[in-house]
Design a protein around this motif. Structure first.
Motif, PDB file in Angstrom:
ATOM      1  N   LYS A  91     -56.638 -35.868  10.670  1.00 38.62           N
ATOM      2  CA  LYS A  91     -55.628 -36.095   9.641  1.00 38.62           C
ATOM      3  C   LYS A  91     -55.838 -37.412   8.909  1.00 38.62           C
ATOM      4  O   LYS A  91     -55.890 -37.454   7.675  1.00 38.62           O
ATOM      5  N   GLU A  92     -55.942 -38.489   9.656  1.00 35.25           N
ATOM      6  CA  GLU A  92     -56.082 -39.809   9.036  1.00 35.25           C
ATOM      7  C   GLU A  92     -57.498 -40.077   8.543  1.00 35.25           C
ATOM      8  O   GLU A  92     -57.710 -40.925   7.684  1.00 35.25           O
ATOM      9  N   ARG A  93     -58.462 -39.379   9.121  1.00 31.78           N
ATOM     10  CA  ARG A  93     -59.867 -39.519   8.739  1.00 31.78           C
ATOM     11  C   ARG A  93     -60.340 -40.978   8.800  1.00 31.78           C
ATOM     12  O   ARG A  93     -60.887 -41.528   7.830  1.00 31.78           O
ATOM     13  N   VAL A  94     -60.098 -41.579   9.932  1.00 32.47           N
ATOM     14  CA  VAL A  94     -60.556 -42.952  10.146  1.00 32.47           C
ATOM     15  C   VAL A  94     -62.084 -42.969  10.214  1.00 32.47           C
ATOM     16  O   VAL A  94     -62.724 -41.971  10.558  1.00 32.47           O
ATOM     17  N   VAL A  95     -62.663 -44.109   9.895  1.00 31.25           N
ATOM     18  CA  VAL A  95     -64.126 -44.236   9.987  1.00 31.25           C
ATOM     19  C   VAL A  95     -64.546 -44.643  11.390  1.00 31.25           C
ATOM     20  O   VAL A  95     -65.717 -44.499  11.769  1.00 31.25           O
ATOM     21  N   ALA A  96     -63.603 -45.175  12.161  1.00 32.26           N
ATOM     22  CA  ALA A  96     -63.842 -45.571  13.553  1.00 32.26           C
ATOM     23  C   ALA A  96     -62.482 -45.864  14.171  1.00 32.26           C
ATOM     24  O   ALA A  96     -61.490 -46.053  13.462  1.00 32.26           O
ATOM     25  N   THR A  97     -62.454 -45.906  15.493  1.00 37.51           N
ATOM     26  CA  THR A  97     -61.238 -46.315  16.200  1.00 37.51           C
ATOM     27  C   THR A  97     -61.601 -47.366  17.238  1.00 37.51           C
ATOM     28  O   THR A  97     -62.614 -47.243  17.933  1.00 37.51           O
ATOM     29  N   VAL A  98     -60.779 -48.414  17.320  1.00 32.87           N
ATOM     30  CA  VAL A  98     -60.949 -49.446  18.345  1.00 32.87           C
ATOM     31  C   VAL A  98     -59.740 -49.395  19.276  1.00 32.87           C
ATOM     32  O   VAL A  98     -58.665 -48.949  18.894  1.00 32.87           O
ATOM     33  N   GLY A  99     -59.953 -49.868  20.500  1.00 36.35           N
ATOM     34  CA  GLY A  99     -58.834 -49.914  21.441  1.00 36.35           C
ATOM     35  C   GLY A  99     -59.130 -49.251  22.767  1.00 36.35           C
ATOM     36  O   GLY A  99     -60.190 -49.450  23.349  1.00 36.35           O
ATOM     37  N   TYR A 100     -58.172 -48.486  23.237  1.00 36.99           N
ATOM     38  CA  TYR A 100     -58.210 -47.784  24.525  1.00 36.99           C
ATOM     39  C   TYR A 100     -58.280 -48.764  25.695  1.00 36.99           C
ATOM     40  O   TYR A 100     -59.340 -49.231  26.090  1.00 36.99           O
ATOM     41  N   ALA A 101     -57.114 -49.052  26.224  1.00 40.09           N
ATOM     42  CA  ALA A 101     -56.991 -50.001  27.319  1.00 40.09           C
ATOM     43  C   ALA A 101     -57.072 -49.330  28.683  1.00 40.09           C
ATOM     44  O   ALA A 101     -57.365 -49.997  29.676  1.00 40.09           O
ATOM     45  N   ASN A 102     -56.806 -48.032  28.744  1.00 40.56           N
ATOM     46  CA  ASN A 102     -56.766 -47.309  30.017  1.00 40.56           C
ATOM     47  C   ASN A 102     -57.948 -46.352  30.123  1.00 40.56           C
ATOM     48  O   ASN A 102     -58.194 -45.540  29.222  1.00 40.56           O
ATOM     49  N   THR A 103     -58.664 -46.426  31.221  1.00 43.74           N
ATOM     50  CA  THR A 103     -59.862 -45.606  31.408  1.00 43.74           C
ATOM     51  C   THR A 103     -59.559 -44.117  31.285  1.00 43.74           C
ATOM     52  O   THR A 103     -60.292 -43.375  30.625  1.00 43.74           O
ATOM     53  N   GLY A 104     -58.481 -43.648  31.910  1.00 42.57           N
ATOM     54  CA  GLY A 104     -58.140 -42.232  31.860  1.00 42.57           C
ATOM     55  C   GLY A 104     -57.873 -41.747  30.452  1.00 42.57           C
ATOM     56  O   GLY A 104     -58.294 -40.642  30.069  1.00 42.57           O
ATOM     57  N   VAL A 105     -57.188 -42.550  29.662  1.00 44.29           N
ATOM     58  CA  VAL A 105     -56.887 -42.182  28.281  1.00 44.29           C
ATOM     59  C   VAL A 105     -58.176 -42.133  27.468  1.00 44.29           C
ATOM     60  O   VAL A 105     -58.381 -41.222  26.655  1.00 44.29           O
ATOM     61  N   ALA A 106     -59.049 -43.096  27.678  1.00 46.94           N
ATOM     62  CA  ALA A 106     -60.328 -43.115  26.960  1.00 46.94           C
ATOM     63  C   ALA A 106     -61.153 -41.872  27.283  1.00 46.94           C
ATOM     64  O   ALA A 106     -61.723 -41.240  26.388  1.00 46.94           O
ATOM     65  N   LEU A 107     -61.210 -41.503  28.556  1.00 43.42           N
ATOM     66  CA  LEU A 107     -61.972 -40.325  28.963  1.00 43.42           C
ATOM     67  C   LEU A 107     -61.399 -39.051  28.357  1.00 43.42           C
ATOM     68  O   LEU A 107     -62.147 -38.143  27.960  1.00 43.42           O
ATOM     69  N   ALA A 108     -60.084 -38.971  28.272  1.00 44.68           N
ATOM     70  CA  ALA A 108     -59.442 -37.781  27.716  1.00 44.68           C
ATOM     71  C   ALA A 108     -59.649 -37.664  26.214  1.00 44.68           C
ATOM     72  O   ALA A 108     -59.755 -36.558  25.668  1.00 44.68           O
ATOM     73  N   ALA A 109     -59.733 -38.800  25.520  1.00 46.00           N
ATOM     74  CA  ALA A 109     -59.770 -38.802  24.058  1.00 46.00           C
ATOM     75  C   ALA A 109     -61.165 -38.755  23.470  1.00 46.00           C
ATOM     76  O   ALA A 109     -61.345 -38.304  22.330  1.00 46.00           O
ATOM     77  N   GLN A 110     -62.172 -39.194  24.199  1.00 49.12           N
ATOM     78  CA  GLN A 110     -63.442 -39.506  23.561  1.00 49.12           C
ATOM     79  C   GLN A 110     -64.191 -38.298  23.003  1.00 49.12           C
ATOM     80  O   GLN A 110     -64.975 -38.431  22.059  1.00 49.12           O
ATOM     81  N   ARG A 111     -63.970 -37.110  23.512  1.00 53.01           N
ATOM     82  CA  ARG A 111     -64.727 -35.964  22.998  1.00 53.01           C
ATOM     83  C   ARG A 111     -64.386 -35.655  21.544  1.00 53.01           C
ATOM     84  O   ARG A 111     -65.216 -35.117  20.806  1.00 53.01           O
ATOM     85  N   PHE A 112     -63.193 -36.012  21.090  1.00 58.41           N
ATOM     86  CA  PHE A 112     -62.813 -35.742  19.706  1.00 58.41           C
ATOM     87  C   PHE A 112     -63.579 -36.661  18.746  1.00 58.41           C
ATOM     88  O   PHE A 112     -63.931 -36.255  17.641  1.00 58.41           O
ATOM     89  N   TYR A 113     -63.825 -37.882  19.167  1.00 57.42           N
ATOM     90  CA  TYR A 113     -64.642 -38.781  18.363  1.00 57.42           C
ATOM     91  C   TYR A 113     -66.104 -38.345  18.387  1.00 57.42           C
ATOM     92  O   TYR A 113     -66.801 -38.395  17.364  1.00 57.42           O
ATOM     93  N   GLN A 114     -66.563 -37.927  19.554  1.00 55.37           N
ATOM     94  CA  GLN A 114     -67.935 -37.456  19.680  1.00 55.37           C
ATOM     95  C   GLN A 114     -68.172 -36.244  18.777  1.00 55.37           C
ATOM     96  O   GLN A 114     -69.151 -36.198  18.023  1.00 55.37           O
ATOM     97  N   ASP A 115     -67.281 -35.285  18.845  1.00 58.92           N
ATOM     98  CA  ASP A 115     -67.434 -34.083  18.021  1.00 58.92           C
ATOM     99  C   ASP A 115     -67.317 -34.399  16.532  1.00 58.92           C
ATOM    100  O   ASP A 115     -67.973 -33.770  15.694  1.00 58.92           O
ATOM    101  N   GLY A 116     -66.466 -35.373  16.182  1.00 57.58           N
ATOM    102  CA  GLY A 116     -66.266 -35.731  14.783  1.00 57.58           C
ATOM    103  C   GLY A 116     -67.278 -36.723  14.249  1.00 57.58           C
ATOM    104  O   GLY A 116     -67.216 -37.095  13.074  1.00 57.58           O
ATOM    105  N   LYS A 117     -68.201 -37.184  15.123  1.00 61.60           N
ATOM    106  CA  LYS A 117     -69.205 -38.189  14.748  1.00 61.60           C
ATOM    107  C   LYS A 117     -68.537 -39.454  14.205  1.00 61.60           C
ATOM    108  O   LYS A 117     -68.907 -40.010  13.168  1.00 61.60           O
TER     109      LYS A 117
END
Length: 385
Positions: A91-117
């Motif tokens: 939706k927002e079409r960010v060019v990148a995202t910074v952050g993620y303080a919790n390992t579990g949250v990062a692991l759950a979220a990262q495939r969407f960035y990977q798939d979206g390049k």
């Protein structure tokens, strides 16, 4: 209107359109826990990111365009992290995202960035597996500038067993992905040193009484307590030890530097040690300028950052990402990725000066050389002696 007039009009309109397009902001996502127990690191990280962006925008932005932050509170919840990742990418079409303080949250979220390049820049979470999840693929869009658990566990074991000579460590780790992955890394390092913990105890987020776990560790003869956890529960360990009249040192992961440990543990936290990439001391002109700017902008209680490590790493992550965007002369994900993996110009941060911090096979910017031990003294974290 004749042909020349029409052509002139069209060229003016096109010029206006191109100028407007050039001024469109570059959207960068910021995801982290801005509420609940992990908030000290999430808010500090976000504020460090904001500070860096304000400095860059004041100097003209990136590629002639201002940076616009799209901030989202993941509440330290995996499912919320997934929702945010989908929103920021689609939706927002960010060019990148910074952050993620919790390992579990990062692991759950990262495939969407990977798939979206879309580059995902982790500036707080430390689970060793996070940057390795996609390393076998042609492109890996996860980068990090925090000290991963492989580094921290080795430092904790060396401090407790190698340098201080303790023989009977007890491990207390929370039940999150962060706590359990870190605990596993720590046990491996201890085993390599020929040491087996006399007790390995787990606790949950929100627990307010560690008596049972601490009593088992004490009865097992533990001479040092090693911790891997997040949030105010860490203070319950120090306070619980005091109630039991049990005085042994605490050495643990970097989160022991957070305000909700230092403040809630009070005198019971004195002497606690933890690996740190950044300590709130003006030891260089760059660090002094950063500390002064942070305190002026956010006026934290007592002039102390809730989580200095998170603030510094958040700040640096923006400058690393900005350097890659400038080098790529583009906001396209694959081009930013290629630039990050081969940064041509050193980036001066407050944690360190980054000289080619990443490569095709290594997406970790932090190493043993820019990680040191902090110690709680007088209600603050200072450089351990």
């Amino acid at each position: 209107m004749d042909f020349k007039s029409k052509a002139l009009f069209a060229s003016v309109v096109l010029g206006w359109s191109m100028a407007a397009l050039a001024a469109d902001p570059i959207k960068i996502g910021v995801a982290g826990p801005f509420t609940a127990g992990s908030a000290p690191m999430g808010v500090s990280m976000r504020d460090g990111v904001r500070l860096a962006v304000s400095e860059i925008n004041a100097k003209g932005g990136l590629l002639g365009r201002p940076i616009q932050l799209v901030e989202r509170d993941d509440e330290a919840k995996n499912e919320r992290g997934v929702q945010i990742a989908q929103e920021l990418v689609s939706k927002e079409r960010v060019v990148a995202t910074v952050g993620y303080a919790n390992t579990g949250v990062a692991l759950a979220a990262q495939r969407f960035y990977q798939d979206g390049k879309i580059p995902m820049f982790i500036n707080v979470a430390t689970g060793s597996v996070v940057t390795k999840k996609f390393e076998g693929q042609p492109e890996n869009y996860t980068f990090r500038n925090s000290a991963n658990d492989t580094i921290q566990s080795a430092m904790i074991a060396q401090e407790a067993v190698g340098r201080r000579g303790f023989k009977k460590p007890a491990i207390l780790a929370d039940s999150t992905n962060y706590g359990q992955l870190g605990r596993a890394d720590l046990e491996k390092v201890l085993e390599s040193k020929g040491v087996k913990p006399v007790a390995v105890e787990k606790y949950n987020i929100g627990d307010v009484d560690m008596t049972a776990q601490l009593l088992r560790a004490k009865q097992a003869g533990a001479d040092v307590v090693l911790t891997y956890g997040i949030g105010p529960e860490l203070a319950q360990i120090a306070n619980g030890m005091q109630k039991l009249g049990w005085k042994v040192p605490i050495v643990g992961s970097w989160t022991l530097s957070m305000a909700n440990f230092v403040d809630n543990a009070g005198k019971n936290g004195e002497g606690t040690r933890m690996p740190q990439t950044f300590i709130q001391e003006p030891s260089t002109p760059k660090r002094k300028a950063f500390i002064d700017a942070y305190v002026k902008a956010y006026n934290p209680p007592g002039g102390r950052m809730p989580s200095a490590v998170s603030a510094a790493q958040g700040y640096d992550s923006v400058y690393l990402l900005a350097a890659a965007i400038r080098q790529a002369n583009s906001t396209e994900g694959p081009k930013i990725l290629a630039a990050l993996e081969n940064l041509n110009t050193p980036v001066e941060g407050v944690v360190t000066t980054y000289n080619k911090p990443f490569s095709k096979t290594d997406h970790e910017a932090i190493n043993f050389e820019n990680t040191q031990f902090g110690e709680v003294r007088g209600g603050r974290v200072v450089l351990a002696k």
